[in-house]
Design an enzyme around this catalytic site. Structure first.
Site, short mmCIF file in Angstrom:
data_model
loop_
_atom_site.label_atom_id
_atom_site.label_comp_id
_atom_site.label_asym_id
_atom_site.label_seq_id
_atom_site.Cartn_x
_atom_site.Cartn_y
_atom_site.Cartn_z
N GLU A 181 -3.47 7.47 -4.25
CA GLU A 181 -3.41 6.18 -3.86
C GLU A 181 -3.16 4.87 -4.19
O GLU A 181 -3.75 4.83 -5.27
CB GLU A 181 -4.86 6.20 -2.63
CG GLU A 181 -4.81 4.80 -1.68
CD GLU A 181 -5.66 4.48 -1.30
OE1 GLU A 181 -6.27 4.39 0.19
OE2 GLU A 181 -6.82 4.52 -1.59
N TYR A 224 0.59 -1.75 -0.27
CA TYR A 224 -0.93 -0.42 -0.04
C TYR A 224 1.12 1.36 -0.06
O TYR A 224 1.91 1.04 0.50
CB TYR A 224 -0.75 0.00 0.99
CG TYR A 224 -1.84 1.80 1.39
CD1 TYR A 224 -3.26 1.49 1.27
CD2 TYR A 224 -1.21 2.33 2.08
CE1 TYR A 224 -3.61 2.26 0.88
CE2 TYR A 224 -1.57 3.89 2.11
CZ TYR A 224 -3.23 3.25 1.69
OH TYR A 224 -3.94 5.03 1.63
#
Ligand code: GDP
Ligand code: MN
Length: 388
Positions: free
Chosen positions: A196, A108
């Site tokens: 993101e 992530y």
């Protein structure tokens, strides 16, 4: 403002963040053709402005062009329900076909603004693919953060620190740190509020790339980015919020309660919502007409509020500073003449030209409920909504 994954990936690619090859297909034949071009094995991905598409059945692997055409037909037009769409789901109108990646690790990575620090922060975690909120709640130590000084920018040592934390070492160090710098550059250049990548993947052939992409943009900076504004997909936004922004009412947020709020100033809007809650009610929206001194704008605003079937009462709370109360009053009167509804209106008016405003309302003969102060107005609006 939000954009689709495929659009965020185009921006990523411009800045040098590696992404899988692929493009949007308009129909099943095109899905088949794209799969053919990409070597047969592809991922078929629903494009909606919500995450969790994989779990909801909106991301499917296809191992041949024929299968890609089939998966396209299943996904295109489906009502995709994810934890972010609500139970009614979101209709899939756009489908992305991408080459399959041999995934070894899912990580992530994101850049966002740390409100408390007032600075951009890059966040990274080895627990990719999952909801980051879940990771943050269960194992906060698994999230690594570097706060960036906006003036000096994202430095090589920031990237190395995160790469080590994610165990992106040896031959992975260079591609990983380059990707981080590119992501930060895209975030800054586009005035994003979020960039993101979940998951950021390491492939079995040693590449690091963005398998998914999400970008949100600061609405107040959109005037400097017409190319970003052009990516807006109104089908994905709340229709009344779209209408409000087209009518120049920039601050309209739909909520779940039954009392519509027409207010001027964000601070007054917050205080109004607090007062409604304190009086035992729930606001249906937050509509701030700012310093509008325009009868038509007030009429438009009231129409947008009244159109929501949940709205059982409208609370007008105006403090006339730059705005003139008599103009607001004319707007209230005009709105009621144009669309006579049974929705009771409670008005708490104060400030510039308040006497004239009150006189106009009184002489109109319309059943506007007067309130003396904010607490009184909230109480009357909650009572009116209950009685309706
Ligand atoms: P989201 O569920 O909306 O976040 O959509 P993602 O783009 O993150 O995809 C969900 C999941 O699908 C990923 O976490 C991967 O596990 C899987 N996936 C997506 N693309 C590929 C791919 O190219 N190969 C493989 N094996 N899995 C993929
Ligand atoms: Mn994802």
């Amino acid at each position: 403002m939000k954009v689709h994954e495929y659009q965020a990936k185009q921006i990523f690619a411009e800045f040098g963040v590696p992404v899988p090859k692929g493009r949007v297909a308009r129909d099943a034949d095109e899905a088949r053709a794209i799969a053919q071009e990409l070597g047969g094995k592809v991922v078929v991905k629903a494009q909606i402005h919500a995450g969790g598409r994989g779990k909801g059945g909106g991301v499917k692997l296809a191992n041949s062009p024929e299968e890609a055409a089939q998966r396209f037909s299943e996904i295109s037009g489906m009502q995709l329900v994810t934890h972010q769409t609500g139970p009614q789901g979101q209709r899939v109108k756009t489908v992305l076909i991408e080459e399959q990646m041999p995934i070894e690790r899912e990580l992530y990575l994101a850049v966002l603004i740390d409100g408390a620090a007032g600075r951009p922060v890059m966040m990274a975690s080895a627990a990719g693919g999952m909801e980051i909120e879940e990771v943050a709640a269960r194992t906060p130590e698994a999230i690594h953060r570097v706060t960036v000084d906006a003036v000096t920018g994202f430095q090589p040592h920031h990237a190395r620190e995160l790469a080590f934390a994610l165990d992106l070492t040896g031959p992975l160090m260079k591609p990983a740190t380059q990707l981080m710098s590119a992501l930060y550059a895209a975030f800054v250049a586009k005035d994003a509020s979020l960039a993101e990548i979940n998951p950021l993947v390491v492939t079995s052939d040693g590449r690091v790339l963005a398998l998914d992409a999400k970008m949100n943009f600061d609405d107040n900076a959109l005037f400097r980015h017409p190319e970003v504004e052009a990516l807006r997909d109104k089908d994905e936004e709340d229709p009344s919020e779209v209408e409000a922004s087209e009518k120049g009412i920039s601050n309209f947020i739909k909520l779940d309660g039954n009392i519509g709020c027409l207010v001027n100033g964000a601070g007054l809007a917050m205080a109004t919502m607090d007062s409604i809650k304190f009086a035992g009610g729930e606001p249906a929206n937050f509509l701030d007409i700012a310093t509008a001194n325009d009868v038509n704008k007030v009429v438009d605003a009231l129409k947008i509020i009244a159109r929501d079937p949940n709205v059982k009462a409208i609370l007008v709370n105006i403090f006339g500073g730059m705005a003139r109360v008599d103009v607001i009053a004319q707007g209230i009167i005009e709105a009621q003449r144009q669309m006579p509804t049974a929705i009771p209106v409670v008005a708490r008016l104060a400030g510039t030209n308040v006497e004239e405003g009150e006189r106009l309302i009184r002489e109109s003969g319309l059943p506007v409920i007067r309130a003396d102060d904010l607490g009184d107005a909230a109480k009357k609006a909650v009572e009116a909504a209950r009685a309706a």
